[in-house]
Scaffold this motif. Structure first.
Motif, PDB file in Angstrom:
ATOM      1  N   VAL A 108      -0.403  18.904  39.728  1.00  0.00           N
ATOM      2  CA  VAL A 108      -1.514  19.344  40.257  1.00  0.00           C
ATOM      3  C   VAL A 108      -2.088  18.435  41.339  1.00  0.00           C
ATOM      4  O   VAL A 108      -1.992  17.147  41.058  1.00  0.00           O
ATOM      5  N   GLY A 110      -4.360  15.724  43.067  1.00  0.00           N
ATOM      6  CA  GLY A 110      -5.443  14.771  42.622  1.00  0.00           C
ATOM      7  C   GLY A 110      -4.894  13.999  41.469  1.00  0.00           C
ATOM      8  O   GLY A 110      -5.433  13.111  40.808  1.00  0.00           O
ATOM      9  N   THR A 111      -3.393  14.430  40.909  1.00  0.00           N
ATOM     10  CA  THR A 111      -3.087  13.545  39.831  1.00  0.00           C
ATOM     11  C   THR A 111      -2.574  12.270  40.315  1.00  0.00           C
ATOM     12  O   THR A 111      -2.244  11.523  39.340  1.00  0.00           O
ATOM     13  N   LYS A 113       0.003  12.333  42.959  1.00  0.00           N
ATOM     14  CA  LYS A 113       1.609  12.392  43.096  1.00  0.00           C
ATOM     15  C   LYS A 113       2.027  11.837  44.584  1.00  0.00           C
ATOM     16  O   LYS A 113       2.917  11.106  44.468  1.00  0.00           O
ATOM     17  N   THR A 114       1.110  11.980  45.595  1.00  0.00           N
ATOM     18  CA  THR A 114       1.443  11.276  46.715  1.00  0.00           C
ATOM     19  C   THR A 114       1.402   9.770  46.570  1.00  0.00           C
ATOM     20  O   THR A 114       2.446   9.063  47.142  1.00  0.00           O
ATOM     21  N   LYS A 119       4.568   4.483  45.887  1.00  0.00           N
ATOM     22  CA  LYS A 119       5.029   3.610  44.666  1.00  0.00           C
ATOM     23  C   LYS A 119       6.439   3.652  44.505  1.00  0.00           C
ATOM     24  O   LYS A 119       7.013   2.564  44.445  1.00  0.00           O
ATOM     25  N   ARG A 140      -2.190  20.719  52.386  1.00  0.00           N
ATOM     26  CA  ARG A 140      -3.342  19.638  52.624  1.00  0.00           C
ATOM     27  C   ARG A 140      -2.873  18.827  53.781  1.00  0.00           C
ATOM     28  O   ARG A 140      -1.834  18.123  53.610  1.00  0.00           O
ATOM     29  N   GLN A 146      -1.540  10.967  54.348  1.00  0.00           N
ATOM     30  CA  GLN A 146      -1.133   9.887  53.461  1.00  0.00           C
ATOM     31  C   GLN A 146       0.248   9.273  53.405  1.00  0.00           C
ATOM     32  O   GLN A 146       0.294   8.246  53.097  1.00  0.00           O
ATOM     33  N   LYS A 252      -2.759   6.833  36.171  1.00  0.00           N
ATOM     34  CA  LYS A 252      -4.192   6.311  35.924  1.00  0.00           C
ATOM     35  C   LYS A 252      -4.400   5.992  34.394  1.00  0.00           C
ATOM     36  O   LYS A 252      -5.562   5.993  33.585  1.00  0.00           O
TER      37      LYS A 252
HETATM   38  P1  GDP Z   1      -2.319  13.883  44.936  1.00  0.00           P
HETATM   39  O1  GDP Z   1      -3.120  15.041  45.336  1.00  0.00           O
HETATM   40  O2  GDP Z   1      -1.683  14.481  43.476  1.00  0.00           O
HETATM   41  O3  GDP Z   1      -1.265  13.749  45.677  1.00  0.00           O
HETATM   42  O4  GDP Z   1      -2.974  12.507  44.465  1.00  0.00           O
HETATM   43  P2  GDP Z   1      -3.298  11.380  45.256  1.00  0.00           P
HETATM   44  O5  GDP Z   1      -1.653  10.451  45.130  1.00  0.00           O
HETATM   45  O6  GDP Z   1      -3.782  11.450  46.581  1.00  0.00           O
HETATM   46  O7  GDP Z   1      -4.251  10.288  44.383  1.00  0.00           O
HETATM   47  C1  GDP Z   1      -5.365  10.764  44.124  1.00  0.00           C
HETATM   48  C2  GDP Z   1      -6.317   9.608  43.697  1.00  0.00           C
HETATM   49  O8  GDP Z   1      -5.896   8.988  42.534  1.00  0.00           O
HETATM   50  C3  GDP Z   1      -6.227   8.596  44.767  1.00  0.00           C
HETATM   51  O9  GDP Z   1      -7.515   8.007  44.975  1.00  0.00           O
HETATM   52  C4  GDP Z   1      -5.193   7.539  44.056  1.00  0.00           C
HETATM   53  O10 GDP Z   1      -5.445   6.261  44.575  1.00  0.00           O
HETATM   54  C5  GDP Z   1      -5.346   7.669  42.767  1.00  0.00           C
HETATM   55  N1  GDP Z   1      -4.281   7.090  41.797  1.00  0.00           N
HETATM   56  C6  GDP Z   1      -3.043   7.461  41.791  1.00  0.00           C
HETATM   57  N2  GDP Z   1      -2.507   6.904  40.925  1.00  0.00           N
HETATM   58  C7  GDP Z   1      -3.393   5.922  40.234  1.00  0.00           C
HETATM   59  C8  GDP Z   1      -3.183   5.283  39.069  1.00  0.00           C
HETATM   60  O11 GDP Z   1      -2.130   5.138  38.668  1.00  0.00           O
HETATM   61  N3  GDP Z   1      -4.527   4.571  38.834  1.00  0.00           N
HETATM   62  C9  GDP Z   1      -5.673   4.937  39.328  1.00  0.00           C
HETATM   63  N4  GDP Z   1      -6.694   4.171  38.759  1.00  0.00           N
HETATM   64  N5  GDP Z   1      -5.749   5.554  40.056  1.00  0.00           N
HETATM   65  C10 GDP Z   1      -4.683   6.306  40.796  1.00  0.00           C
END
Ligand code: GDP
Length: 299
Positions: A108, A110-111, A113-114, A119, A140, A146, A252
């Motif tokens: 989903v 915000g989890t 992924k990107t 990493k 998006r 990103q 996270k």
């Molecule tokens: P995507 O929408 O699933 O691709 O999510 P993003 O990769 O854009 O990450 C969403 C937010 O979560 C960003 O602000 C990231 O920096 C943060 N984030 C991703 N992984 C971690 C983690 O392991 N720890 C923390 N604290 N933040 C994380």
């Protein structure tokens, strides 16, 4: 591993502190068992696994007649068993049949992924692998941007399409580039709109089918945010049905007291947690190690 331990230790771990306080009591009575149960459930271990664990603990304490001091060791052992050290957590990232390995990253929005794709690229590059990124999250606009930024940071090419273009065609292009450049791994970031299950299944299914016209999808990693608890689990189930998930990335975990979700996730999905996200930085991804994890959880 040291870092995993430090990060988790730094996170306020009420589980660790709470358990230590309970287990340092002289007498372990009914109330103590109940409090242990509460702590584990609060840490998202899940009700059924918690009850099984506490039942086993109680039996062992009775049968083995252990002192309350050793209860801690038994609890540690039982928690490791619950996390299941026998699961294969290796990543399939070697070239296959003369083609790059393709890793699909789903979950989903915000989890994380990107971020995880970035990493992971870094980890693989450090292992001397040639990596190509595919920005198949075309929904998006910011996602492709990103991912491209991560590509520059890590020094690997990122293949992207115009906003709103077909995710499958971007994935196809990324794999084509990977084959052309004789890369070892192509990491494909996907869109995670949970608008409806059928749509998601169609999209992920198509992305996978299109990739497999050229190469093998060796891993499908499902990214889950550890802080979302049961809600995250529910979402994970939908993905599990949409595509054959081979591993979980739990993000996270830093700053989360909900580490117990590892147990619940593996049970629910029958898929091992392979990697954990411990922060937003490029180096904040670690292989998941059950013993180190439990040590960190217990403080
Ligand atoms: P995507 O929408 O699933 O691709 O999510 P993003 O990769 O854009 O990450 C969403 C937010 O979560 C960003 O602000 C990231 O920096 C943060 N984030 C991703 N992984 C971690 C983690 O392991 N720890 C923390 N604290 N933040 C994380």
């Amino acid at each position: 591993l040291v870092r995993l331990r430090q990060r988790l230790a730094r996170s306020q771990s009420p589980l660790g502190r709470g358990l230590l306080a309970l287990l340092s009591r002289d007498v372990i009575d009914e109330d103590t068992w109940e409090e242990i149960e509460d702590l584990l459930i609060t840490a998202d271990v899940g009700v059924a696994p918690t009850q099984e664990l506490v039942a086993r603990l109680r039996t062992r304490v009775k049968v083995e007649g252990v002192s309350s001091a050793s209860v801690q060791d038994i609890l540690r052992e039982e928690l490791v068993t619950l996390v299941d050290p026998s699961l294969d957590r290796s990543l399939a990232v070697d070239r296959k049949d003369g083609k790059p390995a393709v890793v699909l990253v789903v979950g989903v929005n915000g989890t994380g992924k990107t971020t995880t794709v970035g990493k992971l690229a870094r980890v693989l590059v450090a292992e001397d692998k040639q990596v190509v990124l595919g920005a198949a999250d075309t929904f998006r606009a910011a996602a492709a941007e990103q991912l491209a930024t991560w590509g520059e940071r890590v020094g690997v090419p990122a293949v992207r399409g115009p906003e709103g273009s077909d995710p499958a065609s971007v994935a196809f292009e990324a794999v084509r580039t990977g084959i052309e450049q004789e890369a070892d791994v192509v990491l494909v970031d996907t869109a995670g709109r949970l608008q409806n299950k059928a749509g998601l299944m169609d999209e992920l299914g198509k992305v996978k089918r299109v990739i497999e016209k050229q190469a093998t999808v060796t891993e499908v990693l499902l990214v889950l945010d550890a802080t979302t608890g049961q809600n995250g689990l529910q979402q994970a189930r939908v993905f599990r049905e949409a595509v054959d998930v081979t591993g979980i990335v739990l993000t996270k975990l830093d700053g989360s007291a909900k580490g117990g979700i590892v147990v619940a996730v593996q049970r629910e999905l029958g898929v091992p947690v392979k990697l954990v996200g411990l922060g937003e930085g490029a180096d904040d991804l670690a292989p998941f190690d059950p013993a180190a994890f439990v040590d960190a959880l217990m403080g």
